[in-house]
Design a protein around this motif. Structure first.
Motif, PDB file in Angstrom:
ATOM      1  N   THR A   1       1.085  -1.245  -0.164  1.00 29.89           N
ATOM      2  CA  THR A   1       0.172   0.314  -0.291  1.00 29.89           C
ATOM      3  C   THR A   1       0.883   1.326   0.026  1.00 29.89           C
ATOM      4  OG1 THR A   1       0.379  -0.632   2.280  1.00 29.89           O
ATOM      5  CG2 THR A   1      -2.395  -0.703   0.886  1.00 29.89           C
ATOM      6  N   ALA A   2       1.835   1.058   0.842  1.00 27.72           N
ATOM      7  CA  ALA A   2       3.422   2.152   0.890  1.00 27.72           C
ATOM      8  C   ALA A   2       3.886   2.742  -0.416  1.00 27.72           C
ATOM      9  CB  ALA A   2       3.346   2.130   2.145  1.00 27.72           C
ATOM     10  N   VAL A   3       3.730   1.669  -0.693  1.00 26.17           N
ATOM     11  CA  VAL A   3       4.943   1.563  -1.999  1.00 26.17           C
ATOM     12  C   VAL A   3       4.448   1.937  -3.297  1.00 26.17           C
ATOM     13  CG1 VAL A   3       6.429   0.071  -3.577  1.00 26.17           C
ATOM     14  CG2 VAL A   3       6.229  -0.372  -0.944  1.00 26.17           C
ATOM     15  N   HIS A   4       5.562   2.833  -4.212  1.00 30.05           N
ATOM     16  CA  HIS A   4       4.392   3.214  -5.552  1.00 30.05           C
ATOM     17  C   HIS A   4       4.456   1.915  -6.374  1.00 30.05           C
ATOM     18  CE1 HIS A   4       4.325   6.691  -8.714  1.00 30.05           C
ATOM     19  NE2 HIS A   4       4.955   5.903  -9.162  1.00 30.05           N
ATOM     20  N   LYS A   5       3.184   2.008  -6.499  1.00 29.57           N
ATOM     21  CA  LYS A   5       3.530   1.023  -7.601  1.00 29.57           C
ATOM     22  C   LYS A   5       3.330   1.960  -9.720  1.00 29.57           C
ATOM     23  CE  LYS A   5      -0.850   0.364  -5.729  1.00 29.57           C
ATOM     24  NZ  LYS A   5      -1.030   0.825  -4.740  1.00 29.57           N
ATOM     25  N   VAL A   6       4.462   0.970  -9.726  1.00 29.70           N
ATOM     26  CA  VAL A   6       4.413   1.032 -11.635  1.00 29.70           C
ATOM     27  C   VAL A   6       3.642  -0.633 -12.293  1.00 29.70           C
ATOM     28  CG1 VAL A   6       5.770   1.544 -13.140  1.00 29.70           C
ATOM     29  CG2 VAL A   6       6.215   1.448 -11.146  1.00 29.70           C
ATOM     30  N   VAL A   7       2.738   0.191 -12.900  1.00 23.87           N
ATOM     31  CA  VAL A   7       2.454  -1.312 -13.828  1.00 23.87           C
ATOM     32  C   VAL A   7       3.281  -1.006 -15.638  1.00 23.87           C
ATOM     33  CG1 VAL A   7      -0.009  -1.848 -14.733  1.00 23.87           C
ATOM     34  CG2 VAL A   7       0.125  -1.752 -12.766  1.00 23.87           C
ATOM     35  N   ILE A   8       3.591  -1.648 -16.006  1.00 19.91           N
ATOM     36  CA  ILE A   8       4.409  -1.783 -17.332  1.00 19.91           C
ATOM     37  C   ILE A   8       3.368  -2.919 -18.638  1.00 19.91           C
ATOM     38  CG2 ILE A   8       6.317  -2.285 -18.539  1.00 19.91           C
ATOM     39  CD1 ILE A   8       8.127  -1.595 -16.359  1.00 19.91           C
ATOM     40  N   ILE A   9       2.535  -2.290 -19.566  1.00 20.60           N
ATOM     41  CA  ILE A   9       2.121  -3.263 -20.247  1.00 20.60           C
ATOM     42  C   ILE A   9       3.123  -3.590 -20.979  1.00 20.60           C
ATOM     43  CG2 ILE A   9       0.377  -3.707 -21.540  1.00 20.60           C
ATOM     44  CD1 ILE A   9      -1.137  -1.237 -19.524  1.00 20.60           C
TER      45      ILE A   9
ATOM     46  N   VAL B   1       2.946   2.793 -17.667  1.00 18.46           N
ATOM     47  CA  VAL B   1       3.755   2.515 -19.001  1.00 18.46           C
ATOM     48  C   VAL B   1       3.239   1.646 -19.786  1.00 18.46           C
ATOM     49  CG1 VAL B   1       6.564   1.772 -19.464  1.00 18.46           C
ATOM     50  CG2 VAL B   1       6.025   2.842 -16.964  1.00 18.46           C
ATOM     51  N   VAL B   2       2.918   2.482 -20.807  1.00 20.06           N
ATOM     52  CA  VAL B   2       2.244   1.349 -22.049  1.00 20.06           C
ATOM     53  C   VAL B   2       3.784   1.373 -23.068  1.00 20.06           C
ATOM     54  CG1 VAL B   2       0.143   0.643 -23.892  1.00 20.06           C
ATOM     55  CG2 VAL B   2      -0.003   2.223 -21.232  1.00 20.06           C
ATOM     56  N   ALA B   3       3.521   0.337 -23.271  1.00 23.70           N
ATOM     57  CA  ALA B   3       5.159  -0.237 -24.565  1.00 23.70           C
ATOM     58  C   ALA B   3       4.374  -1.483 -25.275  1.00 23.70           C
ATOM     59  CB  ALA B   3       6.119  -0.388 -23.724  1.00 23.70           C
ATOM     60  N   THR B   4       3.457  -1.745 -26.088  1.00 26.23           N
ATOM     61  CA  THR B   4       2.605  -2.468 -26.448  1.00 26.23           C
ATOM     62  C   THR B   4       3.437  -3.319 -28.135  1.00 26.23           C
ATOM     63  OG1 THR B   4       1.008  -1.641 -26.682  1.00 26.23           O
ATOM     64  CG2 THR B   4       0.779  -3.668 -25.277  1.00 26.23           C
ATOM     65  N   GLY B   5       3.889  -1.912 -28.736  1.00 26.04           N
ATOM     66  CA  GLY B   5       4.705  -1.886 -30.116  1.00 26.04           C
ATOM     67  C   GLY B   5       3.751  -1.859 -31.092  1.00 26.04           C
ATOM     68  N   SER B   6       4.451  -2.394 -32.129  1.00 24.46           N
ATOM     69  CA  SER B   6       3.435  -2.087 -33.207  1.00 24.46           C
ATOM     70  C   SER B   6       2.947  -3.595 -34.184  1.00 24.46           C
ATOM     71  CB  SER B   6       4.156  -2.187 -34.518  1.00 24.46           C
ATOM     72  OG  SER B   6       5.910  -1.961 -34.169  1.00 24.46           O
ATOM     73  N   THR B   7       1.917  -3.646 -35.241  1.00 25.34           N
ATOM     74  CA  THR B   7       2.088  -5.105 -35.417  1.00 25.34           C
ATOM     75  C   THR B   7       2.280  -4.606 -37.168  1.00 25.34           C
ATOM     76  OG1 THR B   7       0.418  -6.744 -36.507  1.00 25.34           O
ATOM     77  CG2 THR B   7      -0.716  -4.193 -35.282  1.00 25.34           C
ATOM     78  N   HIS B   8       2.074  -5.336 -38.202  1.00 28.37           N
ATOM     79  CA  HIS B   8       2.147  -5.767 -39.223  1.00 28.37           C
ATOM     80  C   HIS B   8       0.759  -4.126 -39.874  1.00 28.37           C
ATOM     81  CE1 HIS B   8       3.729  -9.606 -38.596  1.00 28.37           C
ATOM     82  NE2 HIS B   8       1.959 -10.121 -38.511  1.00 28.37           N
TER      83      HIS B   8
ATOM     84  N   PHE C   1       2.939   7.201 -19.508  1.00 27.52           N
ATOM     85  CA  PHE C   1       3.702   7.052 -19.889  1.00 27.52           C
ATOM     86  C   PHE C   1       3.518   6.291 -21.358  1.00 27.52           C
ATOM     87  CE2 PHE C   1       5.523   7.871 -15.759  1.00 27.52           C
ATOM     88  CZ  PHE C   1       6.489   8.994 -16.085  1.00 27.52           C
ATOM     89  N   VAL C   2       3.907   6.669 -23.027  1.00 33.54           N
ATOM     90  CA  VAL C   2       3.657   5.564 -23.835  1.00 33.54           C
ATOM     91  C   VAL C   2       4.826   5.760 -24.234  1.00 33.54           C
ATOM     92  CG1 VAL C   2       2.575   5.290 -26.027  1.00 33.54           C
ATOM     93  CG2 VAL C   2       1.449   5.666 -23.514  1.00 33.54           C
ATOM     94  N   ILE C   3       5.423   4.348 -24.749  1.00 36.18           N
ATOM     95  CA  ILE C   3       7.209   4.052 -25.032  1.00 36.18           C
ATOM     96  C   ILE C   3       6.896   3.545 -26.343  1.00 36.18           C
ATOM     97  CG2 ILE C   3       8.277   5.358 -23.347  1.00 36.18           C
ATOM     98  CD1 ILE C   3       8.855   2.466 -22.337  1.00 36.18           C
TER      99      ILE C   3
END
Lengths: 438, 438
Positions: A5-13, A106-113, A311-313
């Motif tokens: 609860t006290a810790v900063h939660k980072v979700v990376i996709i 952080v959203v980092a789901t890349g690309s497709t054709h 963030f989006v990378i």
């Protein structure tokens, strides 16, 4: 980390180049990281063409995410598919009904054709983004040779032995080179009714040179190397139709007569678009429009619009480079952004002054053409031939060295180089052998 | 070999142990050999369990048929599916409409899973015969751990972490041992919401001992080894139901109450039946009935009924052994028969006196249980533990040494042994990650 609860939660996709580096950069920081991916492995996509041509096995270029992040105790890997965002509640929604809360996303789901409006081409001309893509292309290429072996009609045989690669960027050039080597070196002597070296490999490129992202001088060298390997390079040419037994190609501009290539095996290396999660996060933030390639425009610090916590990378982002043009969709861009974003988050938690805007350090780019042939440019220097190939090998091994299977890949590569063999040329998948690729 | 009219044409169907050895034994003989298989590779099935548990990649245990037979100039490999026989015209019929003429025919298409009248179990409890079987089992086993990681309900979590192997023969014992090692060694530390070592692995065996083909003393040792690894061994037990979330087990004889095992991951290692080509060739010859397991009864010289030009070998054949019982379905039997049949054909062509009946030389058998644990018996000697495991390793490497990828397998193995890692634990296949195995 009992309840976090006290810790900063980072979700990376996304566990690709950007997401993986971001997660690794958050090791030993006061964060709790959740890395969500649909797949259980990080994939080294630049070598997928080796899988597609039987040189390497999928496991050689894939590292299980859990294995890579095993010792990173603040990090949790979750296999799951993201179906939406609840940004008001600061949560990511998963297909199985779970919702994962975040403080930073952080959203980092890349690309497709990208088939440029011809989605019906997807089944006829698979691209090269996933392990399944690669084994499917391997299946089609090898089956074409197998079918040629039992084909009495010379016209059909010639059609089966013609391979078209759409797109002359790094992926297209690498695929074409690898198919040509498969035919000329690896399969030499394997067939009884034809010599596999007669196989035609054709690159169809819309621009007036291959490797258009490189200096024109290297494009010229690459074209000469490809032609030296017997590969036909059709420049200023656009594919206008992909049918089960042929492809139509028109000159740039659409004028002039279409040329027909009889082929049953087409590989798509012509374009990519951002993963659908780009539009999803843009809509969730509100007031943000993705660009034509589906990329999310980001602020200089990789955040989206007025959401400093989102963030989006990587390939999913359209980041303004120094010259105002969006940064290219390359692994080094994604990796540097992953590192940068981790830094932004940690500084923010610690209450330190924010970092300046993200700036891409272009260390150079390289493309391999074949056995001991490559082109590379870095800091104004340009290499080609054996030296560039050694540089390419070195850089790739250096990256793979982050993962456990580095030794195996190195050994397999060395072995293939010596023996000119490709032991992984298996036709797998559940379709019967007599069925066509399409 | 310009038109091959004068040369004796041998057609071999199946590139497994029997067919491959027969083809190799016909090298440099006055024959023209056509090897027909549905797949483009020879598969070392005894190590499939390593693929199913992420230890080896498919390419490590598969050798492209063309590659193996490349230098054998009298031999032609044909990828195709046999749909029938025209024995009057002495031809094999392929699905694509081709017909392949022969002077001598060798049928060696092996066996497939046998669900004893419960074909609906096939999708719920896949067996281990093909590369696709192995990657499917790998997918299910790994997905079960992944789903357990995000499962809050302890009962469901326990069900996901329970693995049932039906059958306590060599394949069942090897699978159970490998799943247990995957859980206890490889995945150790990979998950955050449970310790993978709590996974239950259960072998359900109908007879009163595991490895019933071995000396009872080795069965006892194997059971002790398995239990030492935390594996539950249920003897005298029959599976009577396989549902998506549980299995029912009854004591031998069907009396007594059924016990329920909550599980979503079941592997079938309980029985095999001959490939459908057995009945097809028996019907084509006429007057021949396949046995309950679909095997073709053969004469002592491996021919069928009154057709001296038609041979059936390996798992597909029921060959009367010295004691009158059919020879077991083991790789060495198939290999020795392949060698024998090639000899019969060549002697016949040369007009030499026929060979005596086929006689199987039993060099021994072995089964591996886990890391440095195995049982072996040979010529009246019995080994277990580390020594047996070394023997097992040696024999397997000796066989693989016939193929080009021997060095890679050896190296991968050694690497896995040292690191206790299994780098090939990829979840692949096109199903979404949230879907169930069944």
């Amino acid at each position: 980390m009992a309840d976090g609860t006290a810790v900063h939660k980072v979700v990376i996709i996304g566990g690709g180049f950007g997401g993986m580096v971001a997660a690794q950069a958050l090791d030993k920081t006061p964060t709790h990281v959740t890395l969500i991916d649909r797949r259980n492995f990080h994939l080294f996509q630049p070598l997928l063409y080796q899988v597609a041509t039987g040189g390497l096995s999928p496991a050689n270029i894939a590292a299980p995410l859990r294995s890579v992040l095993k010792k990173q105790r603040n990090t949790h890997v979750l296999l799951g598919e993201v179906t939406g965002f609840d940004l008001a509640a600061k949560a990511v929604l998963l297909k199985d009904g779970h919702s994962v809360p975040f403080d930073s996303l952080v959203v980092a789901t890349g690309s497709t054709h990208h088939y440029f409006g011809h989605d019906e081409w997807a089944t006829r001309a698979p691209g090269l983004k996933t392990v399944e893509d690669a084994t499917e292309i391997r299946r089609r290429v090898l089956l074409a040779f197998e079918r040629a072996e039992r084909e009495p009609d010379p016209a059909v045989k010639a059609r089966l032995l013609t391979f078209v690669v759409v797109g002359g960027g790094p992926t297209g050039v690498e695929m074409a080179g690898a198919i040509s080597e498969l035919a000329r070196l690896t399969l030499s002597g394997d067939f009884r009714t034809f010599n596999p070296a007669i196989a035609r490999v054709i690159i169809v490129e819309g621009q007036n040179r291959v490797l258009a992202g490189f200096h024109p001088q290297l494009s010229t060298k690459a074209k000469a190397s490809l032609e030296g390997m017997g590969i036909e390079v059709w420049l200023d040419s656009h594919v206008t139709a992909i049918e089960p037994d042929h492809v139509l190609v028109k000159p740039e501009g659409g004028k002039g007569e279409a040329r027909r290539i009889d082929t049953e095996t087409v590989v798509w290396a012509a374009g990519v678009k951002a993963s659908p999660l780009g539009k999803m996060i843009a809509d969730a933030v509100g007031g943000v429009q993705v660009d034509r390639a589906g990329r999310v425009p980001v602020n200089p610090d990789c955040t989206v619009a007025n959401r400093p916590d989102v963030f989006v990378i990587g390939d999913l982002a359209s980041h303004p480079g120094k010259d105002g043009k969006p940064l290219p969709g390359l692994a080094p861009v994604a990796m540097q952004q992953g590192e940068y974003v981790a830094g932004v988050i940690v500084r923010r938690i610690k209450g330190e002054t924010p970092k300046g805007p993200f700036s891409y350090l272009d260390k150079g780019s390289m493309a391999t053409i074949g056995r001991a042939k490559a082109v590379a440019e870095s800091m104004g220097f340009r290499f080609s031939g054996y030296l560039a190939w050694l540089a390419w090998l070195f850089i790739h091994i250096l990256y793979l060295a982050r993962f456990e299977n580095r030794v195996m890949v190195l050994f397999q590569w060395f072995w293939n180089y010596i023996t000119r063999n490709r032991a992984a040329r298996l036709i797998t998948g559940l379709r019967p052998p007599d069925s066509r690729g399409a």
